[in-house]
Design a protein around this motif. Structure first.
Motif, PDB file in Angstrom:
ATOM      1  N   GLY A 192       0.839  -1.196   0.000  1.00 38.33           N
ATOM      2  CA  GLY A 192       0.000   0.000   0.000  1.00 38.33           C
ATOM      3  C   GLY A 192       0.868   1.237   0.000  1.00 38.33           C
ATOM      4  N   ALA A 193       0.272   2.382  -0.231  1.00 42.58           N
ATOM      5  CA  ALA A 193       1.018   3.634  -0.177  1.00 42.58           C
ATOM      6  C   ALA A 193       1.532   3.863   1.246  1.00 42.58           C
ATOM      7  CB  ALA A 193       0.120   4.792  -0.607  1.00 42.58           C
ATOM      8  N   ARG A 194       2.630   4.579   1.375  1.00 43.75           N
ATOM      9  CA  ARG A 194       3.266   4.762   2.677  1.00 43.75           C
ATOM     10  C   ARG A 194       2.331   5.425   3.679  1.00 43.75           C
ATOM     11  NH1 ARG A 194       7.556   3.634   4.994  1.00 43.75           N
ATOM     12  NH2 ARG A 194       8.344   2.625   3.116  1.00 43.75           N
ATOM     13  N   ASP A 195       1.485   6.347   3.217  1.00 49.65           N
ATOM     14  CA  ASP A 195       0.586   7.045   4.137  1.00 49.65           C
ATOM     15  C   ASP A 195      -0.847   6.525   4.060  1.00 49.65           C
ATOM     16  OD1 ASP A 195       0.017   7.920   1.621  1.00 49.65           O
ATOM     17  OD2 ASP A 195       0.072  10.055   2.084  1.00 49.65           O
ATOM     18  N   LEU A 196      -1.031   5.325   3.502  1.00 46.48           N
ATOM     19  CA  LEU A 196      -2.373   4.782   3.340  1.00 46.48           C
ATOM     20  C   LEU A 196      -3.012   4.451   4.685  1.00 46.48           C
ATOM     21  CD1 LEU A 196      -4.544   3.640   1.326  1.00 46.48           C
ATOM     22  CD2 LEU A 196      -3.415   1.419   1.598  1.00 46.48           C
ATOM     23  N   SER A 197      -4.289   4.786   4.825  1.00 40.38           N
ATOM     24  CA  SER A 197      -5.057   4.446   6.013  1.00 40.38           C
ATOM     25  C   SER A 197      -6.254   3.607   5.585  1.00 40.38           C
ATOM     26  CB  SER A 197      -5.530   5.719   6.722  1.00 40.38           C
ATOM     27  OG  SER A 197      -6.329   5.390   7.844  1.00 40.38           O
ATOM     28  N   LEU A 198      -6.402   2.438   6.181  1.00 40.75           N
ATOM     29  CA  LEU A 198      -7.470   1.530   5.810  1.00 40.75           C
ATOM     30  C   LEU A 198      -8.520   1.448   6.910  1.00 40.75           C
ATOM     31  CD1 LEU A 198      -5.435  -1.452   4.290  1.00 40.75           C
ATOM     32  CD2 LEU A 198      -6.729   0.284   3.039  1.00 40.75           C
ATOM     33  N   SER A 199      -9.772   1.316   6.514  1.00 44.75           N
ATOM     34  CA  SER A 199     -10.855   1.106   7.463  1.00 44.75           C
ATOM     35  C   SER A 199     -11.219  -0.374   7.488  1.00 44.75           C
ATOM     36  CB  SER A 199     -12.081   1.933   7.059  1.00 44.75           C
ATOM     37  OG  SER A 199     -13.200   1.560   7.845  1.00 44.75           O
ATOM     38  N   ALA A 200     -11.258  -0.946   8.664  1.00 49.46           N
ATOM     39  CA  ALA A 200     -11.571  -2.371   8.795  1.00 49.46           C
ATOM     40  C   ALA A 200     -13.001  -2.677   8.376  1.00 49.46           C
ATOM     41  CB  ALA A 200     -11.336  -2.823  10.226  1.00 49.46           C
ATOM     42  N   ASP A 201     -13.871  -1.669   8.401  1.00 45.08           N
ATOM     43  CA  ASP A 201     -15.283  -1.889   8.073  1.00 45.08           C
ATOM     44  C   ASP A 201     -15.571  -1.774   6.587  1.00 45.08           C
ATOM     45  OD1 ASP A 201     -15.815  -2.149  10.787  1.00 45.08           O
ATOM     46  OD2 ASP A 201     -16.099   0.017  11.020  1.00 45.08           O
TER      47      ASP A 201
ATOM     48  N   LEU B 178      -8.690  -2.912  -4.098  1.00 45.84           N
ATOM     49  CA  LEU B 178      -7.579  -3.666  -4.666  1.00 45.84           C
ATOM     50  C   LEU B 178      -7.232  -3.189  -6.063  1.00 45.84           C
ATOM     51  CD1 LEU B 178      -8.401  -7.379  -3.667  1.00 45.84           C
ATOM     52  CD2 LEU B 178      -6.774  -5.809  -2.590  1.00 45.84           C
ATOM     53  N   ALA B 179      -5.944  -3.233  -6.377  1.00 42.88           N
ATOM     54  CA  ALA B 179      -5.427  -3.059  -7.736  1.00 42.88           C
ATOM     55  C   ALA B 179      -4.890  -4.417  -8.162  1.00 42.88           C
ATOM     56  CB  ALA B 179      -4.317  -2.007  -7.766  1.00 42.88           C
ATOM     57  N   LEU B 180      -5.447  -4.978  -9.233  1.00 44.28           N
ATOM     58  CA  LEU B 180      -5.185  -6.365  -9.585  1.00 44.28           C
ATOM     59  C   LEU B 180      -4.894  -6.521 -11.075  1.00 44.28           C
ATOM     60  CD1 LEU B 180      -8.193  -7.987  -7.708  1.00 44.28           C
ATOM     61  CD2 LEU B 180      -5.807  -8.034  -6.941  1.00 44.28           C
ATOM     62  N   HIS B 181      -4.155  -7.588 -11.379  1.00 47.35           N
ATOM     63  CA  HIS B 181      -4.100  -8.060 -12.759  1.00 47.35           C
ATOM     64  C   HIS B 181      -5.431  -8.757 -13.069  1.00 47.35           C
ATOM     65  CE1 HIS B 181      -0.037  -7.103 -13.780  1.00 47.35           C
ATOM     66  NE2 HIS B 181       0.489  -7.840 -12.820  1.00 47.35           N
TER      67      HIS B 181
ATOM     68  N   ALA C 151      -0.772   2.775  -9.190  1.00 48.77           N
ATOM     69  CA  ALA C 151      -2.028   2.857  -8.440  1.00 48.77           C
ATOM     70  C   ALA C 151      -1.785   2.700  -6.943  1.00 48.77           C
ATOM     71  CB  ALA C 151      -2.999   1.784  -8.942  1.00 48.77           C
ATOM     72  N   VAL C 152      -0.858   1.831  -6.569  1.00 46.00           N
ATOM     73  CA  VAL C 152      -0.517   1.642  -5.152  1.00 46.00           C
ATOM     74  C   VAL C 152       0.168   2.885  -4.601  1.00 46.00           C
ATOM     75  CG1 VAL C 152       0.917   0.323  -3.547  1.00 46.00           C
ATOM     76  CG2 VAL C 152      -0.374  -0.869  -5.328  1.00 46.00           C
ATOM     77  N   GLU C 153       1.156   3.396  -5.323  1.00 51.13           N
ATOM     78  CA  GLU C 153       1.897   4.580  -4.860  1.00 51.13           C
ATOM     79  C   GLU C 153       0.973   5.785  -4.686  1.00 51.13           C
ATOM     80  OE1 GLU C 153       6.366   3.870  -6.689  1.00 51.13           O
ATOM     81  OE2 GLU C 153       4.862   4.887  -7.912  1.00 51.13           O
ATOM     82  N   ALA C 154      -0.042   5.879  -5.543  1.00 45.54           N
ATOM     83  CA  ALA C 154      -0.970   7.012  -5.479  1.00 45.54           C
ATOM     84  C   ALA C 154      -1.993   6.869  -4.358  1.00 45.54           C
ATOM     85  CB  ALA C 154      -1.684   7.166  -6.816  1.00 45.54           C
ATOM     86  N   GLY C 155      -2.012   5.721  -3.680  1.00 46.08           N
ATOM     87  CA  GLY C 155      -2.972   5.502  -2.612  1.00 46.08           C
ATOM     88  C   GLY C 155      -4.348   5.107  -3.106  1.00 46.08           C
ATOM     89  N   LEU C 156      -4.442   4.760  -4.402  1.00 49.22           N
ATOM     90  CA  LEU C 156      -5.731   4.390  -4.983  1.00 49.22           C
ATOM     91  C   LEU C 156      -6.217   3.048  -4.462  1.00 49.22           C
ATOM     92  CD1 LEU C 156      -7.953   5.037  -7.092  1.00 49.22           C
ATOM     93  CD2 LEU C 156      -6.546   3.832  -8.787  1.00 49.22           C
ATOM     94  N   ALA C 157      -5.278   2.110  -4.247  1.00 50.29           N
ATOM     95  CA  ALA C 157      -5.669   0.745  -3.867  1.00 50.29           C
ATOM     96  C   ALA C 157      -4.496   0.004  -3.264  1.00 50.29           C
ATOM     97  CB  ALA C 157      -6.198  -0.004  -5.096  1.00 50.29           C
ATOM     98  N   VAL C 158      -4.801  -1.142  -2.708  1.00 46.62           N
ATOM     99  CA  VAL C 158      -3.811  -2.098  -2.196  1.00 46.62           C
ATOM    100  C   VAL C 158      -3.600  -3.157  -3.268  1.00 46.62           C
ATOM    101  CG1 VAL C 158      -3.415  -3.905  -0.465  1.00 46.62           C
ATOM    102  CG2 VAL C 158      -4.437  -1.712   0.203  1.00 46.62           C
TER     103      VAL C 158
END
Length: 294
Positions: free
Chosen positions: A174-183, A188-191, A227-234
């Motif tokens: 994930g992005a270095r400053d990414l914050s995720l909500s458990a709820d 996701l960014a996927l192939h 997409a990960v670096e931009a904080g768009l997705a994991v």
């Protein structure tokens, strides 16, 4: 046994033995070697007689190596490699033919950066065609006869008879400053389908009943990383692909452990006799350079 060791081994019988060991089938090896099944069977029997030991056992899943056969396999490959190299150097005729090689984009830098240029420098008369695709796509193309050999991960489309090269290191990224909500559902960014890491991630999330949704889908590993670096997705990436703008996610973010995955070397069954020495030479170089990467 002492008498058997004084006898000269038939190099063509050794080639047939290596082909059967690699393909797991007398019929498949006979087709590639342009011989009858009976002829190959006789060659294997003569080798066993000369060496005084059983090398192969026929089973429901084809031919499997005994302990003696497994020990012979590595030695036979090295002997044939040295023999063919000697003939090429003395005769002035190098390897030729066509090699169609497939690899996942994630590992292309390890293969394209130095290994493939080195191979072509050693064998300038070989026509090399290299492609990247997901491991599932590569497996299917190998089965169709479109490729001579591949390096692919052992999922989602498993192939039998491969040679394990290394264990991969997939991680949640994930992005270095990414914050995720458990709820909230995990973004996701996927192939697309046929990607091993897509399957690993989805299996792990569904086993934990963690909701998710695909925010970004792309065939390009570089697009996923952006997409990960931009904080768009994991995403799920190889650990050594993490950039300074990313961090590895895990227990602290409530993400499940990812299952093991292995990179394997697989050969095609439809390789012509004229191209097979070149295909095997590339396989040997991949094994030597990358066999202990993980």
């Amino acid at each position: 046994m002492a008498e058997a060791l004084t006898q000269t081994l038939d190099l063509e019988a050794l080639r047939s033995f290596v082909a059967v060991a690699r393909l797991g089938s007398l019929a498949a090896a006979a087709e590639q070697r342009h011989r009858t099944v009976g002829a190959l069977s006789m060659q294997i029997k003569r080798l066993e007689t000369h060496l005084g030991t059983r090398l192969m056992i026929r089973g429901a899943r084809g031919m499997t190596l005994t302990a003696s056969g497994d020990a012979l396999l590595g030695e036979a490959r090295e002997l044939l490699r040295r023999h063919d190299g000697l003939v090429a150097r003395i005769s002035g005729r190098g390897l030729s033919g066509r090699v169609r090689f497939g690899m996942p984009e994630d590992f292309a830098s390890h293969l394209v950066g130095r290994l493939l240029p080195d191979f072509l420098a050693r064998h300038p008369d070989v026509v090399l065609e290299a492609v990247t695709a997901t491991s599932g796509q590569l497996a299917r193309r190998l089965e169709r006869g479109d490729l001579s050999l591949i390096v692919a991960l052992d999922r989602p489309h498993r192939l039998s008879g491969g040679e394990r090269l290394w264990r991969t290191s997939p991680v949640w990224a994930g992005a270095r400053d990414l914050s995720l909500s458990a709820d909230a559902p995990l973004p996701l960014a996927l192939h697309p389908v046929d990607c091993p890491y897509r399957q690993l991630g989805i299996e792990a999330l569904e086993a934990e009943r963690r909701p998710w949704h695909a925010v970004f889908t792309s065939t390009s590993i570089h697009a996923l990383e952006t997409a990960v670096e931009a904080g768009l997705a994991v995403s799920i990436l190889e650990q050594d692909r993490l950039t300074p703008a990313m961090r590895e996610l895990g227990d602290a973010e409530g993400l499940p452990r990812l299952a093991d995955c292995h990179a394997e070397l697989h050969y095609g069954r439809g390789v012509s006799a004229t191209s097979w020495p070149a295909v095997e030479a590339l396989g040997e170089m991949i094994r030597a350079r990358l066999g202990h990467r993980g």
